[in-house]
Design a protein around this motif. Structure first.
Motif, short mmCIF file in Angstrom:
data_model
loop_
_atom_site.label_atom_id
_atom_site.label_comp_id
_atom_site.label_asym_id
_atom_site.label_seq_id
_atom_site.Cartn_x
_atom_site.Cartn_y
_atom_site.Cartn_z
N SER A 63 -6.41 4.96 3.50
CA SER A 63 -5.27 5.65 2.91
C SER A 63 -5.03 5.09 1.51
O SER A 63 -5.40 3.96 1.19
N TYR A 64 -4.38 5.92 0.66
CA TYR A 64 -4.10 5.49 -0.70
C TYR A 64 -3.04 4.39 -0.68
O TYR A 64 -2.03 4.48 0.03
N LEU A 65 -3.27 3.37 -1.48
CA LEU A 65 -2.40 2.20 -1.47
C LEU A 65 -1.09 2.48 -2.18
O LEU A 65 -1.05 3.17 -3.20
N THR A 66 -0.02 1.94 -1.62
CA THR A 66 1.29 1.97 -2.26
C THR A 66 1.81 0.54 -2.32
O THR A 66 1.55 -0.28 -1.41
N GLU A 67 2.52 0.24 -3.38
CA GLU A 67 3.01 -1.13 -3.56
C GLU A 67 4.13 -1.43 -2.57
O GLU A 67 4.95 -0.55 -2.26
N PRO A 68 4.19 -2.68 -2.10
CA PRO A 68 3.21 -3.75 -2.35
C PRO A 68 2.01 -3.65 -1.41
O PRO A 68 2.11 -3.11 -0.31
#
Length: 443
Positions: free
Chosen positions: A22-27
């Motif tokens: 999955s696309y990373l989201t911060e943090p």
């Protein structure tokens, strides 16, 4: 350990998680022992202890986030990057568009923050100044206008460029006419014979030594011409014009000392004075701002704009006063307006109506004894006599027009008038004569 994320706010610009794709989201988490490429995990996969190939769950890691202040407690690092990207996309000054793109700050907040921390920040200003000075130092190290390894142009014989190169023959690396070209004549009648006396033999040896010293001087002058780029004179002049007028005058004055310093040292000397001139000009500009009570760059821009407007108004008033001089004489006024209209349109101005006062025209100029007369042919002498122009000035105007024509590939009358600041009728006659004789071509 927190570090600034190296990705933009768009989630599709970030790489996927190595565990769930999955696309990373911060943090998110970055393994400090694996890589390159970086091994990135989302928080869910990290908490499950995901392992893959060499990556183990007990490896040290870094938390990647931009949710922390950098320059202002109310601005996160992500917002700082978003502001810089928005200014780059929308342009400086379009604060409403910048705020719309950021979505988290108002127009006033964006403008105030950017001006405070990125424009008027003394720390950033000194950093930019150091970068500029480093760039200038690098430029000074390579500011040699001509290298001896450069291949000079090979013009056809008796062409204009060949005359500019002073008869230099690139294929032979020699000149058609040498310095002290008749030095060999002193040796043509010398012959060493056995019955020469000691004094005569010593005199002949002395003559040969003198000839050798003249040959050394000839080679020294050739080396100076090659090292300083004086063979390709046009290229040298183009590089010289990049300096301001004051530095060009210094360049012309110090040219005679270039043979003492050498090409690299001489160019460094000129570049250092050019840098000094720029610094003095900037200091003078800042002193002018300070004398006017200006303490920030925003007010300085307003001051420059108003000063330019005042100068334009002053120029208009000067032009108006020149026009008012012709109002009392209606015929002179009509002639002046007609001539100015022709000049603006690039056409030959109409010949003014002869005066009815009976005044006779001036006699032809006597060229006897004037400097430069011997350099003119018969037709050029007739032109100088007719337009009453001294030969030295004519040769200077001719060289300027010929050089501009070669540079532009042709020359118009309006361009000639811009180069020669003399009477427009004299300029027209010189322009027509040079075209008729083939020195220049009409654009």
């Amino acid at each position: 350990m927190e570090r600034l994320a190296s990705f933009s706010s768009d989630p599709f610009d970030k790489p996927p998680c190595r565990g769930c794709s999955s696309y990373l989201t911060e943090p998110y988490v970055k393994c400090a022992e694996c890589g390159p490429p970086p091994f990135l995990l989302c928080l869910q996969c990290f908490t499950r202890g995901f392992e893959y190939k060499k990556h183990q769950s007990d490896h040290t890691y870094e938390i990647m986030t931009s949710d922390f202040p950098v320059l202002d407690p109310n601005w996160t690092a992500q917002e700082e990057m978003s502001l810089l990207e928005a200014v780059m996309d929308c342009g400086f000054g379009n604060w409403q568009d910048v705020a719309n793109q950021m979505c988290t700050k108002s127009k006033e907040e964006c403008e105030k923050h950017y001006m405070k921390h990125f424009i008027n920040n003394p720390l950033f200003a000194s950093t930019l100044l150091n970068l500029k000075q480093a760039e200038e130092v690098q430029h000074n190290e390579t500011a040699i206008p001509f290298h001896s390894a450069d291949d000079p142009p090979r013009p056809t014989f008796d062409s204009l460029l060949s005359r500019d190169m002073a008869g230099y023959m690139p294929a032979r690396a020699d000149f058609v006419e040498e310095f002290d070209n008749y030095a060999e004549w002193d040796l043509r009648d010398i012959d060493f014979v056995e019955d020469d006396s000691d004094i005569l033999h010593a005199l002949k040896i002395a003559v040969v030594d003198i000839y050798h010293s003249r040959l050394k001087e000839r080679q020294r002058r050739k080396k100076i011409i090659r090292d300083h780029g004086l063979i390709n004179l046009r290229k040298f002049q183009i590089l010289e014009r990049r300096y301001p007028k004051e530095v060009q005058d210094l360049y012309d004055t110090m040219r005679r000392f270039a043979r003492i310093l050498g090409p690299v040292e001489h160019d460094k000397f000129i570049e250092s004075h050019a840098l000094e001139f720029e610094l003095r000009r900037e200091i003078k500009r800042l002193q002018e701002y300070r004398a006017a009570g200006i303490t920030n760059f925003c007010s300085a821009r307003t001051y420059d704009h108003l000063k330019k407007s005042r100068d334009e108004e002053r120029l208009k008033r000067t032009m108006l006063s020149e026009v008012l001089q012709y109002i009392q004489d209606s015929s002179a006024c009509q002639q002046w307006l007609s001539r100015q209209a022709d000049i603006d349109s690039g056409l030959t101005p109409t010949v003014p109506v002869p005066s009815t006062t009976g005044r006779r025209s001036a006699p032809p100029l006597n060229l006897t004894g004037l400097p430069g007369t011997e350099k003119l042919n018969e037709k050029e002498k007739e032109l100088c006599q007719m337009v009453r122009l001294v030969p030295g000035a004519y040769l200077e105007y001719k060289a300027a027009l010929v050089n501009e024509c070669n540079k532009q590939g042709g020359l118009r009358l309006a361009q000639a008038r811009a180069l020669i600041k003399i009477d427009v009728n004299k300029t027209r006659k010189i322009y027509d004569f040079l075209i008729r004789e083939g020195y220049i071509t009409k654009a």
